[in-house]
Design a protein around this motif. Sequence first.
Motif, PDB file in Angstrom:
ATOM      1  N   ALA A 142       0.919  -1.213  -0.026  1.00 44.33           N
ATOM      2  CA  ALA A 142       0.157  -0.011   0.009  1.00 44.33           C
ATOM      3  C   ALA A 142       0.773   1.389   0.024  1.00 44.33           C
ATOM      4  O   ALA A 142       0.342   2.090  -0.805  1.00 44.33           O
ATOM      5  CB  ALA A 142      -1.054   0.107   1.271  1.00 44.33           C
ATOM      6  N   LEU A 143       2.028   1.439   0.912  1.00 41.26           N
ATOM      7  CA  LEU A 143       2.775   2.337   0.694  1.00 41.26           C
ATOM      8  C   LEU A 143       3.482   2.467  -0.674  1.00 41.26           C
ATOM      9  O   LEU A 143       3.816   3.579  -1.074  1.00 41.26           O
ATOM     10  CB  LEU A 143       3.770   2.142   1.846  1.00 41.26           C
ATOM     11  N   ALA A 144       3.968   1.556  -1.167  1.00 42.57           N
ATOM     12  CA  ALA A 144       4.638   1.530  -2.550  1.00 42.57           C
ATOM     13  C   ALA A 144       3.843   2.159  -3.643  1.00 42.57           C
ATOM     14  O   ALA A 144       4.180   2.660  -4.337  1.00 42.57           O
ATOM     15  CB  ALA A 144       5.240   0.027  -2.871  1.00 42.57           C
ATOM     16  N   ALA A 145       2.815   1.893  -3.419  1.00 39.38           N
ATOM     17  CA  ALA A 145       1.722   2.335  -4.514  1.00 39.38           C
ATOM     18  C   ALA A 145       1.725   3.830  -4.608  1.00 39.38           C
ATOM     19  O   ALA A 145       1.331   4.441  -5.725  1.00 39.38           O
ATOM     20  CB  ALA A 145       0.216   1.822  -4.091  1.00 39.38           C
ATOM     21  N   CYS A 146       2.197   4.694  -3.555  1.00 35.84           N
ATOM     22  CA  CYS A 146       2.049   6.153  -3.662  1.00 35.84           C
ATOM     23  C   CYS A 146       3.358   6.595  -4.230  1.00 35.84           C
ATOM     24  O   CYS A 146       3.525   7.809  -4.639  1.00 35.84           O
ATOM     25  CB  CYS A 146       1.853   6.628  -2.429  1.00 35.84           C
ATOM     26  N   GLY A 198      11.721   4.216  -0.731  1.00 39.32           N
ATOM     27  CA  GLY A 198      11.436   5.487  -0.172  1.00 39.32           C
ATOM     28  C   GLY A 198      10.769   5.537   1.329  1.00 39.32           C
ATOM     29  O   GLY A 198      10.585   6.330   2.008  1.00 39.32           O
ATOM     30  N   THR A 199      10.575   4.191   1.671  1.00 40.94           N
ATOM     31  CA  THR A 199      10.206   4.006   3.233  1.00 40.94           C
ATOM     32  C   THR A 199      11.286   4.168   4.122  1.00 40.94           C
ATOM     33  O   THR A 199      10.990   4.514   5.434  1.00 40.94           O
ATOM     34  CB  THR A 199       9.759   2.675   3.417  1.00 40.94           C
ATOM     35  N   GLN A 200      12.584   4.219   3.795  1.00 38.82           N
ATOM     36  CA  GLN A 200      13.597   4.395   4.640  1.00 38.82           C
ATOM     37  C   GLN A 200      13.805   3.463   5.885  1.00 38.82           C
ATOM     38  O   GLN A 200      14.457   3.783   6.800  1.00 38.82           O
ATOM     39  CB  GLN A 200      13.592   5.854   5.321  1.00 38.82           C
ATOM     40  N   LEU A 201      13.040   2.179   5.769  1.00 38.43           N
ATOM     41  CA  LEU A 201      13.273   1.221   6.650  1.00 38.43           C
ATOM     42  C   LEU A 201      14.793   0.860   6.858  1.00 38.43           C
ATOM     43  O   LEU A 201      15.296   0.773   5.933  1.00 38.43           O
ATOM     44  CB  LEU A 201      12.360  -0.266   6.157  1.00 38.43           C
ATOM     45  N   GLY A 202      14.945   0.395   8.036  1.00 39.21           N
ATOM     46  CA  GLY A 202      16.207  -0.010   8.698  1.00 39.21           C
ATOM     47  C   GLY A 202      17.348   0.846   8.702  1.00 39.21           C
ATOM     48  O   GLY A 202      18.555   0.515   8.820  1.00 39.21           O
ATOM     49  N   LYS A 203      17.171   2.289   8.275  1.00 37.35           N
ATOM     50  CA  LYS A 203      18.251   3.236   8.454  1.00 37.35           C
ATOM     51  C   LYS A 203      18.920   3.301   9.751  1.00 37.35           C
ATOM     52  O   LYS A 203      20.010   3.617   9.581  1.00 37.35           O
ATOM     53  CB  LYS A 203      17.636   4.458   8.245  1.00 37.35           C
TER      54      LYS A 203
END
Length: 202
Positions: free
Chosen positions: A23-27, A41-46
């Motif tokens: 759902a997040l990637a769809a944007c 673009g979610t910046q997970l794991g930074k």
Amino acid sequence: MSVFSTHRRALLRGAAAVALAGALAACGDPAPSFKGNDISGTQLGKALALTDHNGQARTLQDFAGKVTVVFFGFTQCPDVCPTSLAELSQVMQKLGDDADRVQVLMITVDPERDTADILKQYVTTFDPRFLGLTGTPEQVKQAAASFKAYYAKVPTEGGKNYTMDHTAAFYLFDGKGESRVLASNNAGADALAHDIKALLDS
């Protein structure tokens, strides 16, 4: 509570995380075609900052230029974790020479029992290039939060021991250390190899 039900719930949570990532990637902007869910673009794991099984401090930047595959697990896991590592071992074989441009990291969710030596013996059994990451309970907690990953200690019957309930999913990072793909742990070796190649070629 049985180990089976514990890990079944871990799988379900992993699936829910994958759905959320979709759902997040769809944007976002158009991206390479992945079999897993695009999480660019979610910046997970930074905020990953742990120690590997050789005692070296690690962040994602240490693996710049490589595709990094991260998942959460623990060495006493009876089914999900060894299956995941075996699958990743198959992926490395499928990648051939490209496997040297890939780094697999298993972050323990059980730092109390998973010492560096135990982690090393465990993960390198599947592939000598794999690394296990650990830290203090607080460091592991912070790392998991950075990935939005779930884990919890679950007492076994009788209360004398425990197992760990945890997110069962693979996080794929590109050569710049950016989160790109979230894949279900039952995606299969072919699908994982496809997405890793897509990142290597991008």
